[in-house]
Each structure stands twice: as C-alpha cells, then as structure tokens.
Design an enzyme around this catalytic site. Structure first.
Site, short mmCIF file in Angstrom:
data_model
loop_
_atom_site.label_atom_id
_atom_site.label_comp_id
_atom_site.label_asym_id
_atom_site.label_seq_id
_atom_site.Cartn_x
_atom_site.Cartn_y
_atom_site.Cartn_z
N ASN A 26 -2.09 -1.71 0.86
CA ASN A 26 -3.29 -1.17 0.23
C ASN A 26 -2.83 -0.26 -0.90
OD1 ASN A 26 -5.69 0.00 -0.46
ND2 ASN A 26 -5.96 1.16 1.45
N TRP A 27 -2.89 -0.78 -2.12
CA TRP A 27 -2.39 0.00 -3.27
C TRP A 27 -3.35 1.13 -3.66
CZ3 TRP A 27 -0.37 -4.02 -7.45
CH2 TRP A 27 0.78 -4.65 -6.95
N LYS A 28 -4.53 1.13 -3.08
CA LYS A 28 -5.55 2.14 -3.44
C LYS A 28 -5.74 2.15 -4.96
CE LYS A 28 -4.45 4.40 0.86
NZ LYS A 28 -4.38 5.60 1.68
N HIS A 87 -12.52 1.47 5.38
CA HIS A 87 -11.37 2.37 5.27
C HIS A 87 -11.86 3.82 5.33
CE1 HIS A 87 -7.93 4.49 3.60
NE2 HIS A 87 -7.22 3.44 3.97
N GLU A 94 -7.05 2.88 12.52
CA GLU A 94 -6.68 3.75 11.40
C GLU A 94 -7.07 5.19 11.71
OE1 GLU A 94 -9.19 3.92 8.17
OE2 GLU A 94 -7.65 4.58 6.78
N GLY A 97 -0.29 2.14 2.97
CA GLY A 97 -0.79 2.69 1.71
C GLY A 97 0.37 3.06 0.79
P1 PGA Z 1 -0.89 5.81 3.81
O1 PGA Z 1 -2.30 5.11 3.89
O2 PGA Z 1 0.11 4.76 4.25
O3 PGA Z 1 -0.74 6.21 2.39
O4 PGA Z 1 -0.95 6.96 4.75
C1 PGA Z 1 -2.62 4.36 5.02
C2 PGA Z 1 -4.05 3.92 4.93
O5 PGA Z 1 -4.74 4.29 3.99
O6 PGA Z 1 -4.53 3.19 5.82
#
Ligand code: PGA
Length: 259
Positions: A8-10, A94, A165, A235
């Site tokens: 998940n590159w956000k 999410h 999550e 992420g």
């Molecule tokens: P992160 O994000 O790996 O940056 O903590 C995980 C997620 O958003 O599920």
C-alpha cells in the site's frame, strides 16, 4: 498455500518517474518467489495506467473506489475506471480512510458491493477505528466483518480478502505501538472462524487473511512464522524495493516450509 503480500504505497511517491522506478525495482526480483507468493501493488490512482505496462508478476490494486457508478461525484474514481486501468483488487476500510476521511461501516460496505459488481476483489481492513484498544479488537473486528459481508452470497464472500489491521500498530498513527505475532495470529484465526460460518470450513481455511499492522524487515519473521497469517499489507516498508523484497521472501520461505 500461496502467501500474499500487498503493497500500500498510500500517497507516495510524488512523481511518475519515482513510481516507475520503484515499481520496476520491485518487479525485478519477483520471478524468484512468484511460484509461492503473490504480490499486489496498490499505488495512487494517477500512476495506475502507466504501471500496467510494467506489471508482469505483480498485480495492480487501487486504494479506494467510489460507491457510485458514474456521474457528478467530484474527486471520485469509479469501478469502471479502475477496470480500464487493469486493476484487479481494491483496498477498502483502511484505518486511514475510516479515521481521517470519516468512512463508516456503511460506506465501506457500499464500496465492497461496488467493487464486486465490477469484478474487483476487495481487500477489506478490519480493526481501524478511533480509540480502538487491544481488548476491544475482537468485538470491533466482528462488527466490521458482519457489516462487510451483509447481504453477500456465499460465492462472493469466498472471494474476499480480509486484513487484520490493528489501528494502534500502523506507522501513520500517533503513539503507535507494536502488535505481537501471537496476537495477530489469534485475531486472524478469529476472522477465519467468522468466515467459516459463511463459506465451507475447508474453503475458509484457504482464504487469505493478512496482517496489516506495520511490517518491516526487522519484524517480519514474527508474523510470517505463524501459518495462520497468510501474508501482509505493507505500507511504509513497501516504498523501498530491497526491504520490501525481504518481506516477500520471508513469507515465501514460510510458504515453502508449509507445503
Ligand atoms: P505501515 O502501514 O506499514 O506504514 O505501518 C500499514 C497499513 O497501513 O496497513
């Protein structure tokens, strides 16, 4: 069972060139593990059409879909538009969508229905809600699960990918703290037991249920060693290809052991 790792590159990176380089660098190594681990990369919408040309081993996912079919919905992206960009999966529910953008269980549910309508596989996150605590995780996950599957037929439920999550274990959340592999495995078993009430137990055992708190090179073995955990939603650590590959490799290794 094949493992599954979702990137998940956000809202990263900032330019097409960086996105292209990161994608190619990630893809480059994947032929070594693709027999026992699947990878789905979820970049920001704007990079999707370009990245379809480079996706040979990884599949493309989106980070959201509109609950509306088409029309006057400024800023939204439809299921049809995602399909036209060769997207196969979409992350829904999410914790950042729930907490920063106020998405409710009903919004998530409407998006799940829209995704299924367009033959996109929803990757549904459970466990994100403001002030969620360790003790309240099971009831929260159960509530979000029940809302997500409401009205779906057995064959549709059988296609879903769920992610445990825990909101307190996401790097973006203030005061985040670590989740343990044991507790993650327990919650993932809980999600599988919920699934087994709606699909055949044998099928539920083989459905992917991922861990979605922070995973990086340093802690991945804590999660990968639990056979209940089918993979991870990654992420921050997915933004650097060699570290991300170490995560994929760790799950891949465990999958080979368990064959
Ligand atoms: P992160 O994000 O790996 O940056 O903590 C995980 C997620 O958003 O599920």
């Amino acid at each position: 069972m094949k493992k599954l790792v979702v990137a998940n590159w956000k809202m990263n990176p900032q330019t097409s060139e960086e996105a292209r380089s990161l994608f190619i660098a990630t893809e480059h190594r994947m032929h070594m593990v693709s027999e026992n681990t699947e990878v789905i990369i979820c970049p920001p919408f704007v990079f999707l059409p370009m990245l379809t040309h480079y996706a040979h081993y990884a599949r493309l996912g989106a980070q959201n879909v509109s609950e509306h079919e088409y029309g006057a919905y400024t800023g939204e992206v439809s299921g049809n538009q995602l399909k036209a960009s060769s997207v196969t999966h979409v992350i829904l529910g999410h914790s950042e969508r729930r907490i920063y953008f106020g998405e409710t269980d009903i919004d998530v549910k409407n998006k799940i229905d829209m995704a299924l309508k367009h033959r996109l596989i929803p990757i549904i996150c459970l466990g994100g809600e403001k002030n969620a605590t360790v003790n309240k995780m099971k009831p929260l996950v159960t509530k979000q699960f029940n809302s997500a599957i409401k009205g779906l037929q057995k064959y549709q439920i059988g296609k879903l990918i769920f992610v445990y999550e825990p909101v307190w274990a996401i790097s973006s959340m203030k005061h985040s703290h670590a989740e343990t592999g044991e507790h993650a495995a327990e919650l993932i078993t809980h999600i599988r037991n919920l699934l087994a009430k709606h699909v055949d137990r044998g099928h539920a055992q083989h459905m992917p249920v991922l861990y979605g708190g922070t995973v990086h090179q340093g802690n991945v073995s804590d999660f990968a060693k639990h056979p209940e955990i089918s993979g991870a939603l990654v992420g921050f650590a997915s933004l650097e290809s060699s570290g991300f590959f170490e995560i994929i490799k760790e799950f891949s290794r465990e999958s080979v052991h368990k064959l």
